[in-house]
Design a protein around this motif. Structure first.
Motif, mmCIF file in Angstrom:
data_model
loop_
_atom_site.group_PDB
_atom_site.id
_atom_site.type_symbol
_atom_site.label_atom_id
_atom_site.label_comp_id
_atom_site.label_asym_id
_atom_site.label_seq_id
_atom_site.Cartn_x
_atom_site.Cartn_y
_atom_site.Cartn_z
ATOM 1 N N VAL A 195 37.038 49.660 43.827
ATOM 2 C CA VAL A 195 38.399 49.658 44.371
ATOM 3 C C VAL A 195 38.843 48.228 44.676
ATOM 4 N N THR A 196 38.002 47.469 45.384
ATOM 5 C CA THR A 196 38.392 46.117 45.756
ATOM 6 C C THR A 196 38.069 45.104 44.662
ATOM 7 N N GLY A 197 37.033 45.393 43.839
ATOM 8 C CA GLY A 197 36.604 44.429 42.833
ATOM 9 C C GLY A 197 35.679 43.364 43.390
ATOM 10 N N PHE A 198 35.244 43.521 44.632
ATOM 11 C CA PHE A 198 34.340 42.538 45.229
ATOM 12 C C PHE A 198 32.975 43.155 45.480
ATOM 13 N N ASP A 234 35.485 38.819 51.692
ATOM 14 C CA ASP A 234 36.297 39.245 50.558
ATOM 15 C C ASP A 234 37.320 38.193 50.145
ATOM 16 N N GLY A 235 37.657 37.297 51.056
ATOM 17 C CA GLY A 235 38.640 36.273 50.717
ATOM 18 C C GLY A 235 38.092 35.230 49.756
ATOM 19 N N LEU A 236 36.757 35.111 49.704
ATOM 20 C CA LEU A 236 36.155 34.097 48.842
ATOM 21 C C LEU A 236 35.472 34.700 47.624
ATOM 22 N N CYS A 237 35.043 35.969 47.743
ATOM 23 C CA CYS A 237 34.275 36.599 46.654
ATOM 24 C C CYS A 237 35.113 36.624 45.380
ATOM 25 N N ILE A 238 34.462 36.279 44.240
ATOM 26 C CA ILE A 238 35.187 36.319 42.973
ATOM 27 C C ILE A 238 34.744 37.497 42.110
ATOM 28 N N GLY A 239 33.776 38.266 42.591
ATOM 29 C CA GLY A 239 33.317 39.432 41.827
ATOM 30 C C GLY A 239 32.470 39.085 40.627
ATOM 31 N N CYS A 240 31.687 37.987 40.721
ATOM 32 C CA CYS A 240 30.890 37.551 39.568
ATOM 33 C C CYS A 240 29.614 38.349 39.409
#
Lengths: 317, 254
Positions: free
Chosen positions: B156-159, B133-139
């Motif tokens: 909720v998290t957007g990831f 989750d620290g790297l995911c940008i939600g693309c």
């Protein structure tokens, strides 16, 4: 349909606008490099300037859409922590580089005083050599981005990137024609200026006809190869073939409005000069309507492709 | 007569030669493809966690779905693990089969190869495909790339989110939540690289299948007795009535 679309309007707009902007800058830089010898009626610099000043805008707007689509815009910076072989990673670096270079390129075309402007000419040429490959790279990457996934048979075609490139160049030329028509009127009492204006219009329009013809060919190959395959691609392409859910927007808006009608209208004005050396003189309304139709078609192409890819999938379980 | 006999013999000889040739070619091709697969496979992992789903034991009770949702607090409308129903036939000749689903933790994960930030990767120690989750940008690129629709964007998290084989439980030596709760014992979890494990034994002693094998993803979730009836069969009602119920937001499999 029961399908969830992960990529919606912001992504479609981004793919369209990035292609459009990259195409506009590429065309502008090519025109500048071709220079006065290319039959632009001495207006090559003006044409290159339209493209250079307009081109970066749609790319920036598209990038804005795609970054805010993430929900957490600052997260996009993670893209620039590393390079990997994901098309999105390579594309982000290309896009970042393109934005910087195209903005510098646009800067050189601002209405500087003549003495400075003349000294900037070698820089313009130098940046043009960078803008052409970068613009083509950005336009191609928008297609590769979609084409990289076996799980999306509609997109997973090697010719999709080429289709997006040709469409980007065609919409780029349309933007420049539109800009020239809106922003420039030859003085009515000067027949020579009018002739030069039409001469440049002829070259742009003729190039557009050629690109549209090429685009029609690429679309034909795209559909034919998918249709003649038995399996995933065949079932996926059915969505834009007659009877499919996206057949109407594809055939009406992309093919008819975006390609066939503009090509026929442009041919009507181009052919007399091409074959019989008559003077090219397209009325203003045509030079407004045709590029707008091409732009609408370019947007609808991205729309149909992005949606079609997401509502179809591999067959079998 | 003599002639005909000769022809038959010649034909037999030809068929034999042909069979030998085909076998040789097949051996070469399979050898080559095995070589290619080996070259393409990422580094050998120490362990390879995997799951066997014995569909014959599944009763379609959705206990795994619920256990998973409560284990992770998966937001409403989304599932990391779920059960699909396939209904077939016309009354009175009808049947319903169940298909428990989860991330396949592929050895060739397409989601990993498209991730632009290396946020999703296959853990070298146990082969579990995870999301950082620290790297995911939600693309949502990985969501597009997964042939199994195993991923979703966590609202909720957007990831990106999906099954992670319950790493927090597995690392403590406890079974994943869905396995623990399964009343029929249809889900069996273990180390596929250990030939003595229950999963390895089940795989070697039963006819097993994986989902969408032709995608080349090398899934690590195996099925015993799975019904592979799909939407394509559903589009041919003249042969048999098929109705697939996914129990998800995605009403159809892609």
């Amino acid at each position: 349909m029961g399908h969830e679309l992960a990529w919606e309007l912001p992504v479609i707009l981004y793919l369209f606008l990035a292609g459009l902007g990259a195409g506009t800058v590429t065309v502008s830089a090519s025109v500048l490099l071709r220079g006065g010898g290319g039959g632009f009626g001495g207006r090559h610099f003006a044409i290159a300037r339209y493209g250079a000043l307009i081109g970066p805008l749609p790319v920036l707007v598209g990038t804005f859409f795609i970054v805010f689509e993430l929900g957490r815009p600052f997260r996009a910076l993670n893209l620039f922590k590393l390079v990997n072989l994901s098309p999105m990673s390579i594309g982000s670096w290309l896009l970042g580089l393109f934005i910087v270079v195209s903005l510098l390129y646009a800067l050189l075309f601002l209405p500087w005083p003549t003495s400075i402007s003349e000294r900037l000419q070698p820089w313009r040429k130098a940046l043009s050599w960078v803008c052409v490959p970068l613009g083509i790279g950005v336009a191609v990457y928008t297609g590769v981005l979609l084409g990289a996934m076996a799980a999306r048979p509609f997109w997973n075609s090697p010719i999709l990137a080429l289709l997006f490139l040709v469409s980007a160049l065609s919409t780029g030329i349309a933007t420049i024609i539109l800009a020239q028509t809106l922003l420039y009127k030859p003085p009515p009492d000067d027949p020579r200026a009018k002739k030069l204006f039409h001469e440049s219009g002829y070259l742009l329009t003729a190039s557009d006809v050629m690109l549209i013809g090429f685009e029609l060919l690429v679309i034909f190959l795209f559909i034919m190869y998918a249709y003649l395959t038995v399996g995933n691609a065949r079932y996926a392409i059915a969505v834009i073939l007659p009877g499919g859910d996206l057949a109407a927007p594809f055939w009406l808006w992309v093919v008819l409005v975006g390609l066939l009608v503009p090509a026929l209208v442009e041919l009507f004005y181009v052919v007399p000069k091409l074959l019989y050396r008559r003077d090219y003189a397209a009325p203003r309304v045509v030079e407004l309507a045709v590029p707008i139709a091409v732009l609408v078609g370019g947007f609808m192409l991205r729309y149909v492709v992005v949606v079609a890819g997401q509502v179809t999938g591999p067959v079998g379980l | 007569m003599f002639n005909a006999k000769n022809v038959v013999a010649a034909r037999r000889h030809f068929v034999k030669a042909l069979a030998a040739g085909v076998a040789a070619v097949a051996a070469t091709v399979s050898g080559a493809s095995r070589g290619a697969a080996a070259a393409a496979t990422p580094k050998k992992t120490k362990r390879q966690y995997g799951m066997v789903i014995d569909v014959r034991r599944c009763i379609g009770c959705h206990a795994c779905t619920v256990a998973c949702k409560s284990e992770f607090g998966v937001p409403l409308g989304f599932t990391r693990s779920w059960v699909e129903y396939t209904e077939k036939g016309t009354y009175p000749n009808v049947g319903r089969s169940f298909l428990p689903r989860l991330c396949n933790h592929c050895s060739e994960p397409p989601c990993v190869s498209v991730c632009p930030t290396n946020a999703t990767y296959r853990r070298p120690q146990d082969g579990i495909v995870v999301i950082d989750d620290g790297l995911c940008i939600g693309c949502k690129y990985c969501i597009q790339a997964c042939p199994y629709d195993a991923r979703f964007l966590n609202p909720v998290t957007g990831f990106a989110d999906k099954c992670d084989f319950c790493i927090h439980r597995v690392s403590q030596g406890v079974e994943p939540a869905c396995v623990n709760t399964c009343i029929g014992g249809a889900r069996i979890f273990g180390d596929l690289s250990d030939p003595g494990s229950t999963v390895s034994k089940l795989i070697s002693k039963n006819r097993v299948t994986v989902l969408r094998r032709e995608m080349g993803t090398l899934p690590n979730v195996y099925y015993i007795g799975a019904d592979h009836t799909d939407e394509l069969d559903a589009s041919r009602p003249e042969l048999r009535q098929v109705h697939v119920i996914t129990h998800r937001k995605q009403r159809q499999r892609r």
